[in-house]
Design an enzyme around this catalytic site. Structure first.
Site, PDB file in Angstrom:
ATOM      1  N   GLY A  11       0.850  -1.201   0.000  1.00  0.00           N
ATOM      2  CA  GLY A  11       0.000   0.000   0.000  1.00  0.00           C
ATOM      3  C   GLY A  11       0.879   1.241   0.000  1.00  0.00           C
ATOM      4  N   GLY A  74       1.574  -8.000  -5.663  1.00  0.00           N
ATOM      5  CA  GLY A  74       2.666  -8.422  -6.538  1.00  0.00           C
ATOM      6  C   GLY A  74       3.710  -9.254  -5.805  1.00  0.00           C
ATOM      7  N   GLY A 115       5.254  -7.002   4.073  1.00  0.00           N
ATOM      8  CA  GLY A 115       5.017  -7.907   2.945  1.00  0.00           C
ATOM      9  C   GLY A 115       6.094  -7.762   1.878  1.00  0.00           C
ATOM     10  CG  ASP A 138      -0.349  -0.124   9.089  1.00  0.00           C
ATOM     11  OD1 ASP A 138      -1.123   0.821   8.892  1.00  0.00           O
ATOM     12  OD2 ASP A 138      -0.404  -1.200   8.470  1.00  0.00           O
ATOM     13  N   GLY A 181      -4.228   0.696  10.604  1.00  0.00           N
ATOM     14  CA  GLY A 181      -3.107   0.236  11.434  1.00  0.00           C
ATOM     15  C   GLY A 181      -2.970  -1.271  11.446  1.00  0.00           C
ATOM     16  CD  GLN A 284      -6.542   6.420   8.900  1.00  0.00           C
ATOM     17  OE1 GLN A 284      -6.110   6.132   9.992  1.00  0.00           O
ATOM     18  NE2 GLN A 284      -7.483   5.700   8.296  1.00  0.00           N
ATOM     19  NE  ARG A 285      -2.497   3.004   1.559  1.00  0.00           N
ATOM     20  CZ  ARG A 285      -3.109   1.848   1.265  1.00  0.00           C
ATOM     21  NH1 ARG A 285      -3.406   0.999   2.233  1.00  0.00           N
ATOM     22  NH2 ARG A 285      -3.394   1.549   0.025  1.00  0.00           N
TER      23      ARG A 285
HETATM   24  O1  F6P Z   1      -0.709  -1.353   5.825  1.00  0.00           O
HETATM   25  C1  F6P Z   1      -1.274  -0.138   5.457  1.00  0.00           C
HETATM   26  C2  F6P Z   1      -2.761  -0.235   5.406  1.00  0.00           C
HETATM   27  O2  F6P Z   1      -3.252   1.039   5.044  1.00  0.00           O
HETATM   28  C3  F6P Z   1      -3.420  -0.760   6.678  1.00  0.00           C
HETATM   29  O3  F6P Z   1      -3.481   0.220   7.680  1.00  0.00           O
HETATM   30  C4  F6P Z   1      -4.748  -1.220   6.133  1.00  0.00           C
HETATM   31  O4  F6P Z   1      -5.305  -2.248   6.925  1.00  0.00           O
HETATM   32  C5  F6P Z   1      -4.395  -1.747   4.777  1.00  0.00           C
HETATM   33  O5  F6P Z   1      -3.182  -1.139   4.397  1.00  0.00           O
HETATM   34  C6  F6P Z   1      -5.433  -1.499   3.721  1.00  0.00           C
HETATM   35  O6  F6P Z   1      -5.013  -2.099   2.542  1.00  0.00           O
HETATM   36  P1  F6P Z   1      -5.819  -1.951   1.163  1.00  0.00           P
HETATM   37  O7  F6P Z   1      -5.481  -0.602   0.603  1.00  0.00           O
HETATM   38  O8  F6P Z   1      -5.275  -3.059   0.330  1.00  0.00           O
HETATM   39  O9  F6P Z   1      -7.264  -2.088   1.495  1.00  0.00           O
END
Ligand code: F6P
Length: 357
Positions: A11, A74, A115, A138, A181, A284-285
């Site tokens: 992510g 990937g 990962g 996280d 998280g 948050q990302r």
């Molecule tokens: O590891 C980062 C994270 O944003 C986690 O906090 C969250 O559980 C996960 O990735 C969400 O992943 P995706 O974008 O694949 O739903």
């Protein structure tokens, strides 16, 4: 001259572009060429890459996302492919190593969370000269004090809690905010404390909804007719399980989600107060990385190129106190980082009156 590949896996997190920029600039300074691989490990197998020039990195320091694209599915050791009209999972790690050879790369910088770095370690064991850079909002990676992306996520989460505070108070409501998280409660703990939450629910401390309700009711009795609950997506009740928004499979990780709504429903039914849930999700990302994340990501990017120059492979750049160091990937991945339920930050929060359920 060393030709170095760089990829961003898993992510995204704010600061990825700052790592890429620093790596390209440092490599250029050392007379090395940097090659950007598209969409994580897939880009090497599929031959999707380009040489990164000064032009490519202009203006990206403050940009969220990644100019290289990311893929959190990937994995060269298990890739979903179509065979005879059927989806099958195939080990393509040999194709990956062959692709790496064909690109005439001398080393790879893999920017990612547990990962991505676990795959880097497995590839290293197959002979890949690789250096890792720790990324994740996280902050759950071992071997380093902090990952880049965490600080920006905290800013976003704290700002959201601040905003929920004013509307909660105006409407005499309980506001639950569900935060990311995964299995680590750092985002909820830190933003909960920074935003003045009344209850913080994290995966490391299973909660009792009756205790949550009591905390909300006691506040109401003291005239505080609103409460803020910061709830990790991975929080779970005593004796219960985490809530899944989607089950995982061999390729795709399970997706956590739903606990915030469950807590809000319970509080609404049992505390005589209106309760609402806000799921902050991928907000948050995203967005502009904070100055701290830009600073840290820049140090990590430059440090990774220095590690390559020193033939220091199978390691991850890390922050120990104020020092940038290299730690073996095996050490970084040995134990995931979690909030210590007995540690000083949780103790301090309890002393402030924050309830962990
Ligand atoms: O590891 C980062 C994270 O944003 C986690 O906090 C969250 O559980 C996960 O990735 C969400 O992943 P995706 O974008 O694949 O739903």
């Amino acid at each position: 001259m060393k030709r170095i590949g760089i990829l961003t896996g898993g992510g995204d997190a704010p600061g990825l572009n700052a790592v890429i920029r620093a790596a390209v600039k440092t490599a250029d300074h050392q007379g090395r060429e940097m090659v950007g691989i598209m969409d994580g490990y897939d880009g090497i197998i599929d031959g999707r890459w380009r040489v990164l020039t000064a032009e490519d990195i202009r203006g990206i320091l403050s940009r969220g996302g990644t100019i290289l694209g990311a893929a959190n599915r990937g994995n060269p050791f298990g890739r979903k492919v179509m065979r005879d009209g059927q989806e099958v999972i195939v080990d393509m790690s040999d194709a990956f190593m062959a692709g790496f050879e064909q690109m005439r790369l001398d080393a790879l910088i893999a920017v990612g969370g547990d990962g991505t770095l676990r795959i880097a370690l497995e590839l290293c064991q197959k002979g890949l000269p690789v250096v890792g850079v720790p990324k994740t909002i996280d902050n759950d990676l071992g071997g380093t004090d902090v990952t880049f992306g965490f600080d920006t996520a905290l800013h976003t989460a704290t700002e959201a809690i601040d905003k929920l505070h004013t509307t909660a108070e105006a409407h005499h409501r309980v506001m639950v905010v569900e935060l990311m998280g995964r299995d680590a409660g750092f985002i909820a703990l830190h933003s909960g404390v920074a935003g003045g939450a009344d209850v913080i629910l994290i995966p490391e401390i299973p909660f009792d909804l009756n205790v949550v309700c009591r905390a909300v009711e006691e506040r109401a009795q003291r005239g505080r007719r609103f409460s803020i609950i910061a709830c990790s997506e991975g929080a779970r009740p005593v004796g219960g399980a985490q809530m899944l928004a989607r089950a995982g499979d061999q390729i795709t990780a399970e997706r956590l989600g739903g606990m915030g709504q469950r807590v809000a429903d319970w509080v609404g039914r049992n505390c005589g107060m209106e309760a609402r849930c806000t799921v902050l999700g991928h907000v948050q990302r995203g967005g502009v990385p904070s100055p701290f994340d830009r600073w840290l990501a820049t140090r990590y990017g430059a440090g990774a190129v220095r590690a390559v120059a020193a033939d220091h492979f199978g390691c991850m750049v890390a922050l120990h106190g104020t020092r940038l160091v290299d730690v073996p990937l095996t050490e970084a991945l040995a134990v995931p980082k979690r909030v210590d339920p007995e540690g000083e930050p949780v103790q301090m929060a309890r002393e402030l009156g924050i309830v962990f359920g």
